[in-house]
Design a protein around this motif. Sequence first.
Motif, PDB file in Angstrom:
ATOM      1  N   GLU A  84       0.831  -1.199   0.000  1.00  0.00           N
ATOM      2  CA  GLU A  84       0.000   0.000   0.000  1.00  0.00           C
ATOM      3  C   GLU A  84       0.872   1.259   0.000  1.00  0.00           C
ATOM      4  N   SER A  85       1.989   1.195   0.694  1.00  0.00           N
ATOM      5  CA  SER A  85       2.929   2.310   0.694  1.00  0.00           C
ATOM      6  C   SER A  85       3.540   2.488  -0.698  1.00  0.00           C
ATOM      7  N   PHE A  86       3.894   1.389  -1.345  1.00  0.00           N
ATOM      8  CA  PHE A  86       4.413   1.454  -2.716  1.00  0.00           C
ATOM      9  C   PHE A  86       3.377   2.079  -3.640  1.00  0.00           C
ATOM     10  N   ALA A  87       2.123   1.673  -3.473  1.00  0.00           N
ATOM     11  CA  ALA A  87       1.045   2.184  -4.319  1.00  0.00           C
ATOM     12  C   ALA A  87       0.839   3.685  -4.115  1.00  0.00           C
ATOM     13  N   LEU A  88       1.004   4.157  -2.890  1.00  0.00           N
ATOM     14  CA  LEU A  88       0.867   5.586  -2.610  1.00  0.00           C
ATOM     15  C   LEU A  88       1.938   6.381  -3.355  1.00  0.00           C
ATOM     16  N   VAL A  89       3.155   5.871  -3.368  1.00  0.00           N
ATOM     17  CA  VAL A  89       4.239   6.529  -4.098  1.00  0.00           C
ATOM     18  C   VAL A  89       3.960   6.471  -5.602  1.00  0.00           C
ATOM     19  N   ALA A  90       3.544   5.315  -6.102  1.00  0.00           N
ATOM     20  CA  ALA A  90       3.252   5.175  -7.526  1.00  0.00           C
ATOM     21  C   ALA A  90       2.129   6.120  -7.950  1.00  0.00           C
ATOM     22  N   LYS A  91       1.116   6.252  -7.122  1.00  0.00           N
ATOM     23  CA  LYS A  91       0.005   7.157  -7.430  1.00  0.00           C
ATOM     24  C   LYS A  91       0.498   8.601  -7.485  1.00  0.00           C
ATOM     25  N   ALA A  92       1.389   8.960  -6.586  1.00  0.00           N
ATOM     26  CA  ALA A  92       1.927  10.327  -6.580  1.00  0.00           C
ATOM     27  C   ALA A  92       2.743  10.594  -7.841  1.00  0.00           C
ATOM     28  N   LEU A  93       3.394   9.584  -8.368  1.00  0.00           N
ATOM     29  CA  LEU A  93       4.209   9.734  -9.570  1.00  0.00           C
ATOM     30  C   LEU A  93       3.381   9.675 -10.852  1.00  0.00           C
ATOM     31  N   ALA A  94       2.107   9.351 -10.734  1.00  0.00           N
ATOM     32  CA  ALA A  94       1.263   9.091 -11.897  1.00  0.00           C
ATOM     33  C   ALA A  94       0.635  10.345 -12.492  1.00  0.00           C
ATOM     34  N   HIS A  95       1.352  11.442 -12.486  1.00  0.00           N
ATOM     35  CA  HIS A  95       0.848  12.671 -13.096  1.00  0.00           C
ATOM     36  C   HIS A  95       2.036  13.472 -13.618  1.00  0.00           C
ATOM     37  N   GLY A  96       1.936  13.917 -14.841  1.00  0.00           N
ATOM     38  CA  GLY A  96       3.031  14.653 -15.469  1.00  0.00           C
ATOM     39  C   GLY A  96       3.448  15.905 -14.721  1.00  0.00           C
ATOM     40  N   HIS A  97       2.474  16.653 -14.201  1.00  0.00           N
ATOM     41  CA  HIS A  97       2.824  17.871 -13.456  1.00  0.00           C
ATOM     42  C   HIS A  97       3.620  17.543 -12.203  1.00  0.00           C
ATOM     43  N   ARG A  98       3.253  16.453 -11.517  1.00  0.00           N
ATOM     44  CA  ARG A  98       3.986  16.088 -10.295  1.00  0.00           C
ATOM     45  C   ARG A  98       5.405  15.642 -10.630  1.00  0.00           C
ATOM     46  N   LEU A  99       5.564  14.930 -11.738  1.00  0.00           N
ATOM     47  CA  LEU A  99       6.915  14.532 -12.147  1.00  0.00           C
ATOM     48  C   LEU A  99       7.766  15.757 -12.474  1.00  0.00           C
ATOM     49  N   GLU A 100       7.161  16.727 -13.149  1.00  0.00           N
ATOM     50  CA  GLU A 100       7.887  17.958 -13.458  1.00  0.00           C
ATOM     51  C   GLU A 100       8.246  18.714 -12.183  1.00  0.00           C
ATOM     52  N   LEU A 101       7.301  18.803 -11.254  1.00  0.00           N
ATOM     53  CA  LEU A 101       7.585  19.491  -9.993  1.00  0.00           C
ATOM     54  C   LEU A 101       8.711  18.791  -9.234  1.00  0.00           C
ATOM     55  N   LEU A 102       8.711  17.462  -9.234  1.00  0.00           N
ATOM     56  CA  LEU A 102       9.801  16.723  -8.576  1.00  0.00           C
ATOM     57  C   LEU A 102      11.147  17.072  -9.195  1.00  0.00           C
ATOM     58  N   GLU A 103      11.164  17.186 -10.514  1.00  0.00           N
ATOM     59  CA  GLU A 103      12.411  17.536 -11.195  1.00  0.00           C
ATOM     60  C   GLU A 103      12.902  18.911 -10.741  1.00  0.00           C
ATOM     61  N   HIS A 104      12.002  19.876 -10.649  1.00  0.00           N
ATOM     62  CA  HIS A 104      12.392  21.224 -10.223  1.00  0.00           C
ATOM     63  C   HIS A 104      12.812  21.252  -8.753  1.00  0.00           C
ATOM     64  N   VAL A 105      12.079  20.537  -7.908  1.00  0.00           N
ATOM     65  CA  VAL A 105      12.438  20.483  -6.485  1.00  0.00           C
ATOM     66  C   VAL A 105      13.790  19.778  -6.321  1.00  0.00           C
ATOM     67  N   GLY A 106      14.073  18.811  -7.191  1.00  0.00           N
ATOM     68  CA  GLY A 106      15.345  18.099  -7.142  1.00  0.00           C
ATOM     69  C   GLY A 106      16.545  18.993  -7.424  1.00  0.00           C
ATOM     70  N   GLN A 107      16.306  20.154  -8.020  1.00  0.00           N
ATOM     71  CA  GLN A 107      17.391  21.099  -8.306  1.00  0.00           C
ATOM     72  C   GLN A 107      17.706  21.977  -7.101  1.00  0.00           C
ATOM     73  N   GLY A 108      16.881  21.878  -6.077  1.00  0.00           N
ATOM     74  CA  GLY A 108      17.121  22.652  -4.864  1.00  0.00           C
ATOM     75  C   GLY A 108      15.817  23.118  -4.252  1.00  0.00           C
ATOM     76  N   GLU A 109      15.864  23.439  -2.996  1.00  0.00           N
ATOM     77  CA  GLU A 109      14.683  23.889  -2.266  1.00  0.00           C
ATOM     78  C   GLU A 109      14.107  25.142  -2.931  1.00  0.00           C
ATOM     79  N   ARG A 110      12.773  25.133  -3.116  1.00  0.00           N
ATOM     80  CA  ARG A 110      12.121  26.262  -3.778  1.00  0.00           C
ATOM     81  C   ARG A 110      10.772  26.550  -3.152  1.00  0.00           C
ATOM     82  N   PRO A 111      10.356  27.825  -3.209  1.00  0.00           N
ATOM     83  CA  PRO A 111       9.015  28.161  -2.722  1.00  0.00           C
ATOM     84  C   PRO A 111       7.947  27.762  -3.740  1.00  0.00           C
TER      85      PRO A 111
END
Length: 97
Positions: A12-39
Amino acid sequence: MSSRSPKQALYESFALVAKALAHGHRLELLEHVGQGERPVEALAAVAGLSIANTSQHLMQLRRAGLVAWRREGKHVLYRLTDKSVIDLQAALRRVAE
Protein backbone atom coordinates in the motif's frame (compact mmCIF):
# COMPACT_ATOMS: atom_id res chain seq x y z
CA MET A 1 -9.19 -5.34 14.29
CA SER A 2 -7.32 -4.97 11.05
CA SER A 3 -6.22 -8.09 9.24
CA ARG A 4 -3.72 -6.15 7.16
CA SER A 5 -0.36 -7.87 7.11
CA PRO A 6 2.96 -6.01 7.15
CA LYS A 7 3.45 -7.11 3.55
CA GLN A 8 0.10 -5.60 2.53
CA ALA A 9 0.98 -2.37 4.34
CA LEU A 10 4.26 -2.24 2.42
CA TYR A 11 2.49 -2.72 -0.91
CA GLU A 12 0.00 0.00 0.00
CA SER A 13 2.93 2.31 0.69
CA PHE A 14 4.41 1.45 -2.72
CA ALA A 15 1.05 2.18 -4.32
CA LEU A 16 0.87 5.59 -2.61
CA VAL A 17 4.24 6.53 -4.10
CA ALA A 18 3.25 5.18 -7.53
CA LYS A 19 0.01 7.16 -7.43
CA ALA A 20 1.93 10.33 -6.58
CA LEU A 21 4.21 9.73 -9.57
CA ALA A 22 1.26 9.09 -11.90
CA HIS A 23 0.85 12.67 -13.10
CA GLY A 24 3.03 14.65 -15.47
CA HIS A 25 2.82 17.87 -13.46
CA ARG A 26 3.99 16.09 -10.29
CA LEU A 27 6.92 14.53 -12.15
CA GLU A 28 7.89 17.96 -13.46
CA LEU A 29 7.58 19.49 -9.99
CA LEU A 30 9.80 16.72 -8.58
CA GLU A 31 12.41 17.54 -11.19
CA HIS A 32 12.39 21.22 -10.22
CA VAL A 33 12.44 20.48 -6.48
CA GLY A 34 15.34 18.10 -7.14
CA GLN A 35 17.39 21.10 -8.31
CA GLY A 36 17.12 22.65 -4.86
CA GLU A 37 14.68 23.89 -2.27
CA ARG A 38 12.12 26.26 -3.78
CA PRO A 39 9.02 28.16 -2.72
CA VAL A 40 5.61 27.18 -4.09
CA GLU A 41 5.40 30.42 -6.08
CA ALA A 42 8.64 29.71 -7.93
CA LEU A 43 7.61 26.11 -8.62
CA ALA A 44 4.26 27.29 -9.97
CA ALA A 45 6.00 29.78 -12.26
CA VAL A 46 8.49 27.31 -13.77
CA ALA A 47 5.79 24.64 -14.22
CA GLY A 48 3.27 27.08 -15.68
CA LEU A 49 0.65 26.19 -13.06
CA SER A 50 -1.45 28.20 -10.65
CA ILE A 51 -0.19 28.40 -7.09
CA ALA A 52 -3.30 26.54 -5.86
CA ASN A 53 -2.80 23.72 -8.38
CA THR A 54 0.90 23.51 -7.57
CA SER A 55 0.11 23.32 -3.85
CA GLN A 56 -2.31 20.44 -4.44
CA HIS A 57 0.26 18.50 -6.47
CA LEU A 58 2.93 19.13 -3.83
CA MET A 59 0.54 17.91 -1.15
CA GLN A 60 0.21 14.59 -3.01
CA LEU A 61 3.99 14.32 -3.22
CA ARG A 62 4.27 15.14 0.48
CA ARG A 63 1.73 12.47 1.46
CA ALA A 64 3.79 9.95 -0.47
CA GLY A 65 6.93 11.00 1.40
CA LEU A 66 8.71 12.31 -1.69
CA VAL A 67 8.98 15.96 -0.64
CA ALA A 68 9.16 17.82 2.65
CA TRP A 69 8.31 21.42 3.40
CA ARG A 70 9.16 24.20 5.78
CA ARG A 71 7.76 27.65 6.32
CA GLU A 72 9.96 30.72 6.03
CA GLY A 73 7.93 33.82 6.76
CA LYS A 74 5.02 33.87 4.33
CA HIS A 75 6.66 31.34 2.02
CA VAL A 76 6.40 27.55 2.04
CA LEU A 77 9.57 25.95 0.69
CA TYR A 78 9.75 22.40 -0.68
CA ARG A 79 12.71 20.04 -0.91
CA LEU A 80 13.19 16.35 -1.68
CA THR A 81 13.06 14.09 1.35
CA ASP A 82 16.03 12.10 0.11
CA LYS A 83 18.33 11.92 -2.91
CA SER A 84 16.87 8.50 -3.65
CA VAL A 85 13.83 10.34 -5.06
CA ILE A 86 16.10 11.46 -7.93
CA ASP A 87 17.15 7.84 -8.43
CA LEU A 88 13.49 6.79 -8.45
CA GLN A 89 12.65 9.35 -11.12
CA ALA A 90 15.67 8.29 -13.20
CA ALA A 91 14.60 4.64 -12.96
CA LEU A 92 11.08 5.58 -14.04
CA ARG A 93 12.52 7.47 -17.01
CA ARG A 94 14.67 4.46 -18.04
CA VAL A 95 11.72 2.08 -17.85
CA ALA A 96 9.49 4.47 -19.84
CA GLU A 97 12.14 4.84 -22.56
